[in-house]
Write an enzyme that holds these catalytic residues in place. Structure first.
Site, PDB file in Angstrom:
ATOM      1  N   THR A  80       9.802   1.026 -55.948  1.00  0.00           N
ATOM      2  CA  THR A  80      10.044  -0.309 -55.413  1.00  0.00           C
ATOM      3  C   THR A  80       8.936  -1.234 -55.900  1.00  0.00           C
ATOM      4  OG1 THR A  80      10.494  -1.630 -53.443  1.00  0.00           O
ATOM      5  CG2 THR A  80       8.972   0.212 -53.160  1.00  0.00           C
ATOM      6  N   GLU A  81       9.332  -2.454 -56.296  1.00  0.00           N
ATOM      7  CA  GLU A  81       8.422  -3.382 -56.968  1.00  0.00           C
ATOM      8  C   GLU A  81       7.153  -3.657 -56.175  1.00  0.00           C
ATOM      9  OE1 GLU A  81      11.826  -3.557 -56.608  1.00  0.00           O
ATOM     10  OE2 GLU A  81      12.303  -5.630 -57.136  1.00  0.00           O
ATOM     11  N   ASN A  82       7.263  -3.595 -54.842  1.00  0.00           N
ATOM     12  CA  ASN A  82       6.111  -3.958 -54.029  1.00  0.00           C
ATOM     13  C   ASN A  82       5.099  -2.828 -53.895  1.00  0.00           C
ATOM     14  OD1 ASN A  82       8.319  -2.845 -52.503  1.00  0.00           O
ATOM     15  ND2 ASN A  82       7.144  -3.225 -50.651  1.00  0.00           N
ATOM     16  N   GLY A  83       5.238  -1.767 -54.698  1.00  0.00           N
ATOM     17  CA  GLY A  83       4.124  -0.859 -54.838  1.00  0.00           C
ATOM     18  C   GLY A  83       4.246   0.536 -54.264  1.00  0.00           C
ATOM     19  N   SER A  86       2.635  -2.067 -60.627  1.00  0.00           N
ATOM     20  CA  SER A  86       4.048  -1.840 -60.355  1.00  0.00           C
ATOM     21  C   SER A  86       4.917  -2.442 -61.454  1.00  0.00           C
ATOM     22  CB  SER A  86       4.416  -2.457 -59.006  1.00  0.00           C
ATOM     23  OG  SER A  86       5.757  -2.180 -58.693  1.00  0.00           O
TER      24      SER A  86
END
Lengths: 243, 223, 243, 223
Positions: free
Chosen positions: D48-51, D90
């Site tokens: 997920t992009e947020n890490g 990320s």
């Protein structure tokens, strides 16, 4: 060396009219609610700082934190990737009324521009947004047969950041996905102001586990029981008000 | 001519200008000596390009940990508040303007702030390391050097003759005879050995030394 | 998912003639001595791989590790920042005899080019080397009144990396300053091959303390008692030979 | 026309193409459903992009940790081998080609691989998030979508009419009626519902569907 400051008001005292302020967090995770609210308190008491440019992934939710900051009228411009969230009515109303500027940036480009600002890289090329409306007006170049958009670094006067543990040198660890933009914003700002759940003496954090080295941090303030934006919004909290 | 400062004394003088809480990178070799002379009561944080902040002195011989080295590949120790990071983050600190001071050696320094300290010309093996990065980014880039070469030739020049490390990057030079600032593309004399006349100093300097204000005596303890 | 392989020979089996191979380490710290020696063994047994381009900060020391790799004659070109070390006679002799190519890169630019390769950034601007011989032939541009040099990403077919702990997913931690280029090289290579002092099951490394996430790693091999280049050189070791 | 696939069934079909050990990013909303239908014995790692890498299902209601969320801001859990990282790392994973598959929703997909999925035009609040990054870098960019809009208009088109998310980025489209690859700037039909004729499918598709080989029956379990 001791970068800790006594209270939230002191922590945000360096922010002046017209400054660019990066605010950490992705949604509610990693959002420095108490620092934002301290800034709102200052504005309500003094009328300053105003005309701020805010850098954040989102545009706030509900009526606390970043949304409350925007609602207070301190923000001239927002640089973000996703201002359309669960309840961003505050931003939406102001934007549609033409009362706040928006610079929309793809999320990965936003992250890389902030890192570039921190790393002394004035510009870089990315495939993201090539051929789209968001690339309009930006230089493009071809490398190895593929087209890329040139993007510029993004820097700030101040960053407001939420960490889990800070030491007196400003070394930081974060909590889970609350890490997100926070380490990058420390790098890219002249003054990184950090609220941490605990402040420990230098030497307590294992040097292997430091996520943000203290060189990127200027002030730390302890907020032992930080509020979580998601919890506040589920309780329909409003700041200032019954928070 | 008067007795010049020793390398230790030059390092001592440079150390006096490092403020409490400063983040400092010391070049390999001679500049590393600066760390020994931090004034009492001031705490500088030393950065090494290979990924440590807040390292300390060398460990006793035989107790080296060869994973704990500085950019000169010498064993170091850690101080409380140290951290490790990879090379890209390390040079983000350098290039991104996060260091307060970088102190480097020099073959030549020019009055326009150009520095030559990585190559003595086309012969031999070229090697640059982190020098070209360090000269950009640190808020203050200082040089420590003997005032003249081993052959007695000036190292402070109108223009560098050797391959450049960086353009217009040096702001202060600590030499064995003087402290010279670079301001507006000119050498400005700030301190000189008290036993040395301005004419004597100018005679071993390859570009004009301006005197734009009081010139202090360069007084350094026996070390 | 289990990225561990049984032995060093298997670990380096994917390296072919003409490939670009990044090798971690700064001096002896973080140098994957056992992986390098396994590669030398393969070449001595089969005549392959040869004509390699090697990316490392240095040019090796003494007659072990990278220096031994160069001495064996497998290396066509070296991309590095500092080939002048305590005892780099192997490289020096070959270079002065015109038998090995050298691309000299400032250390911070080398690190950033490798990170760019891993991050999908084909080019970026840096102040480093502007106005010097190392910038010759490179595009320059001015941003905000200052001049910068355009640098290109650097990628590799394979990276040879030394880690402290790996899990079966390829998540890595490093030891002290042995971290250096290792995490970046994992990012920038198609196949990151890691020797780790220990391999643990997924879930053993705290997610907060993972330095290199497993997505950047393809193979891990356990080398429980790794040799340290500095110790070998102080014992005047030669590989192959009395190591 | 035949009964179309439900969103769950489209997600199931897309999940069948995710190989064991794949690193996968699922777009916000509908694409998140794909994670539920991983074939038994295969282990994909979700990014997920947020890490976070290797997050798992949502926790039971009331047990959410709001620091442990995905890009859609929904609470998730961790699987063994998870890791946390900041946004630049990320998106290095995304942009650097380290993801095997990204599965996204779409307003429109064109036969040249262009995707429009972030803006329905100048009205309202524009919001792009990570979509413009995800369409570049993942080794395979797939779209899951109803075959037509709510008004019955084709979503697979000769050229997109809405603002683009990415140029020439999509390689496979899983719809409620068919599986279509994009090859050489053309739609190539790979699978269709067995109850649907090619003509019927073509009639609701905004560009020519090539048949360049056998067209398999798109057979999906009740879900």
């Amino acid at each position: 060396m001791d970068k800790s400051v006594a209270d939230l008001a002191t922590a945000v005292a360096g922010i002046e009219d017209g400054m660019t302020v990066m605010i950490g967090g992705f949604g509610g995770a990693g959002a420095p609610i108490e620092l934002i609210h301290a800034l709102i308190d200052r504005y309500r008491a003094s009328g300053h700082p105003k005309d701020l440019t805010i850098v954040n992934n989102n545009a706030g939710n509900g009526h606390v934190g970043l949304a409350a900051l925007i609602e207070t009228g301190m923000v001239r411009k927002l640089i973000c990737s996703f201002p359309r969230s669960a309840d961003p009515v505050v931003f939406t109303d102001l934007y549609l009324a033409g009362k706040i500027e928006l610079e929309l940036v793809p999320q990965g480009t936003l992250a890389e521009r902030i890192r570039a600002g921190g790393a002394g890289i004035p510009a870089f090329y990315t495939p993201s947004s090539y051929g789209t409306d968001l690339a309009k007006g930006k230089p493009v170049a071809e490398f190895d047969g593929r087209s890329y958009v040139q993007e510029r670094w993004l820097k700030a006067d101040v960053a407001l950041v939420k960490a889990e543990t800070a030491d007196t040198h400003g070394n930081l660890t974060f909590r889970a996905a609350a890490r997100n933009f926070n380490p990058l914003m420390c790098m890219a700002s002249k003054e990184a102001v950090v609220q941490a759940t605990r402040i420990v003496p230098a030497g307590v954090i294992d040097p292997e586990n430091v996520v943000t080295p203290g060189i990127f941090v200027q002030k730390v303030v302890e907020v032992a029981h930080p509020q979580q934006e998601e919890d506040l919004n589920r309780a329909n909290a409003v700041y200032p008000g019954a928070v | 001519m008067t007795t010049k400062l020793t390398n230790n004394q030059i390092a001592w003088r440079a150390a006096q200008d490092i403020h409490d809480g400063a983040y400092v990178n010391l070049g390999i070799g001679f500049p590393e000596k600066v760390a020994q002379y931090q004034p009492r009561g001031r705490e500088a944080i030393f950065h090494t390009e290979n990924g440590i902040l807040n390292f300390g002195e060398a460990p006793p011989a035989g107790q080296e940990d060869w994973d704990l080295i500085n950019a000169g590949k010498r064993a170091v120790t850690l101080k409380p508040g140290a951290s490790f990071f990879h090379h890209a983050d390390s040079f983000a600190m350098v290039r991104g303007g996060h260091l307060d001071v970088a102190i480097l050696g020099a073959y030549e320094v020019a009055e326009n702030g150009d520095l030559a300290n990585w190559s003595t010309g086309p012969k031999g093996i070229p090697a640059v390391g982190g020098a070209m990065d360090l000269v950009h980014g640190a808020k203050r880039v200082a040089v420590i050097t003997d005032h003249v070469t081993k052959d007695g030739k000036p190292k402070l020049l109108k223009r560098c003759s050797l391959p450049l490390t960086g353009v217009g990057c040096v702001t202060r030079v600590y030499t064995s005879l003087a402290v010279v600032d670079i301001e507006g593309g000119r050498f400005v004399l700030k301190e000189k050995l008290p036993t040395l006349s301005l004419d004597e100093l100018q005679a071993v300097t390859g570009a004009e030394l301006l005197v734009a204000g009081p010139v202090a005596d360069l007084i350094v303890p026996e070390l």
